[in-house]
Each structure stands twice: as C-alpha cells, then as structure tokens.
Design a protein around this motif. Structure first.
Motif, mmCIF file in Angstrom:
data_model
loop_
_atom_site.group_PDB
_atom_site.id
_atom_site.type_symbol
_atom_site.label_atom_id
_atom_site.label_comp_id
_atom_site.label_asym_id
_atom_site.label_seq_id
_atom_site.Cartn_x
_atom_site.Cartn_y
_atom_site.Cartn_z
ATOM 1 N N GLU A 111 0.414 -1.191 0.090
ATOM 2 C CA GLU A 111 -0.068 -0.117 -0.150
ATOM 3 C C GLU A 111 0.602 1.176 -0.039
ATOM 4 O O GLU A 111 0.963 1.875 0.669
ATOM 5 N N ALA A 112 1.353 1.239 -1.019
ATOM 6 C CA ALA A 112 2.151 2.778 -1.281
ATOM 7 C C ALA A 112 2.138 3.600 -2.201
ATOM 8 O O ALA A 112 1.027 3.112 -3.014
ATOM 9 N N ALA A 113 1.589 4.859 -1.926
ATOM 10 C CA ALA A 113 1.310 5.476 -2.509
ATOM 11 C C ALA A 113 2.216 5.944 -4.107
ATOM 12 O O ALA A 113 3.583 5.351 -4.083
ATOM 13 N N ASP A 114 2.010 6.083 -5.390
ATOM 14 C CA ASP A 114 1.705 6.387 -6.554
ATOM 15 C C ASP A 114 3.656 7.266 -6.201
ATOM 16 O O ASP A 114 4.436 6.959 -7.457
ATOM 17 N N PHE A 115 3.408 8.577 -5.365
ATOM 18 C CA PHE A 115 4.802 9.197 -5.545
ATOM 19 C C PHE A 115 6.239 8.343 -4.930
ATOM 20 O O PHE A 115 6.826 8.576 -5.399
ATOM 21 N N GLU A 116 5.675 7.445 -4.384
ATOM 22 C CA GLU A 116 7.038 6.975 -4.198
ATOM 23 C C GLU A 116 7.563 5.775 -4.542
ATOM 24 O O GLU A 116 8.924 5.496 -5.122
ATOM 25 N N TRP A 117 6.405 4.758 -5.638
ATOM 26 C CA TRP A 117 7.123 4.697 -6.799
ATOM 27 C C TRP A 117 8.043 5.330 -8.028
ATOM 28 O O TRP A 117 8.633 4.687 -8.076
ATOM 29 N N GLY A 118 7.327 5.896 -8.126
ATOM 30 C CA GLY A 118 7.470 7.450 -8.943
ATOM 31 C C GLY A 118 8.858 7.421 -8.669
ATOM 32 O O GLY A 118 10.215 7.207 -9.486
ATOM 33 N N LEU A 119 9.274 8.229 -7.001
ATOM 34 C CA LEU A 119 10.129 8.551 -6.601
ATOM 35 C C LEU A 119 11.811 7.291 -6.803
ATOM 36 O O LEU A 119 13.219 7.717 -7.168
ATOM 37 N N GLU A 120 11.007 6.018 -6.524
ATOM 38 C CA GLU A 120 12.100 5.702 -6.300
ATOM 39 C C GLU A 120 13.148 5.122 -7.890
ATOM 40 O O GLU A 120 13.391 4.828 -7.876
#
Length: 163
Positions: free
Chosen positions: A97-106
């Motif tokens: 349950e990670a926000a889209d910005f976490e995936w994008g930042l990674e």
C-alpha cells in the motif's frame, strides 16, 4: 530513501577507484580518509565483496580494489547492495500500500543511479593518501602541562648523597 550506509559505500568505492593506479587500499587507510570506523567499513566491504564489486587480498601489499571496468559499474550496482526496493519488500501475493509518488520516486532514483557510472566520479588525479594528524584533539582540550618532577632526594638513603 538512501541510507547513510549506501552513501558511505559509494564513497568507499569512489576512493578505491581513485587509488586504483596506486595499488590496493587498506582498511586503515580507508578509515582514516573517510572518517569511518573499521567495523563499519568491514561490513560495507564484505557486502560489496559478496556482490563481486570489490576484491581483496590479505597480507603485505594487500587491500581492496575494484573488480572490473569502472565504466561498467553503475552507482545503482553499489546502491542496490544496501537498498531494498519496494518490489523486493513485497512478498508473494501481498500488495504494497504505497502511494504512487513513492513508486515514482524510487524509479527516478534507480534510473538516475543506473545512468551514472563509477568512472564518472573518479577524479583525473589520484587522491593524496597522506593523512596528517590533527594538531588539536577532537575534544579541543588544551594540551596538558608537563608534570613537575622534584629535584630532591627520593629517600633517606639518597639524602646523604645529596649533601
């Protein structure tokens, strides 16, 4: 997102790569130059050695060196040793349950570090390996005065020799 251990590992690899033409780099030299404890360095170097990024040799003239071509080793190759990604953290059917910005930042971090080669961070001139000892200790205490040694006889038996 990037831990201090990862940053220290990158510093270690850059320093070893900069000294590549001068020979292997010892743990004590790395500790003095990068201001890291020997135990911390050994844990970093063990992980890097297990992933075949550095190699080591024991004995006189031994130390650590980068294994392979510096242009073919990306900074993500070094960082991935210490940084678990969100994909690695998920196990099996569990959804993260990670926000889209976490995936994008990674993804931005991985892409940026993948494009940067280790050779991009190595200076043209090798770093000076001479480490000067600081004049003032790290606590900035004044140096102690020399103890006063009395110029008198030490015992009754030496007293007769002084007269």
């Amino acid at each position: 997102m990037i831990s201090n251990k990862t940053i220290n590992a990158m510093d270690v690899c850059v320093f070893i790569a900069a000294q590549q033409n001068l020979g292997r780099v010892s743990t004590t030299e790395l500790s003095q130059r990068l201001h890291l404890s020997v135990s911390n360095l050994e844990s970093i170097l063990k992980s890097l050695k297990d992933r075949h990024i550095v190699s080591s040799r024991k004995g006189p003239g031994g130390g650590y060196e980068i294994r392979g071509d510096l242009a073919l080793i990306s900074m993500w190759d070094i960082a991935s040793v210490f940084e678990p990604t969100l994909i690695q953290q998920s196990s099996g059917d569990q959804t993260i349950e990670a926000a889209d910005f976490e995936w994008g930042l990674e993804k931005v971090i991985i892409d940026t570090l993948s494009q940067a080669a280790l050779s991009d961070f190595v200076p043209a001139q090798p770093l000076q390996t001479h480490v000067e000892t600081p004049v003032i200790n790290r606590f900035k205490f004044k140096p102690l005065a020399a103890p006063l040694v009395p110029k008198a006889p030490n015992s009754v038996f030496q007293l007769h020799m002084a007269l």
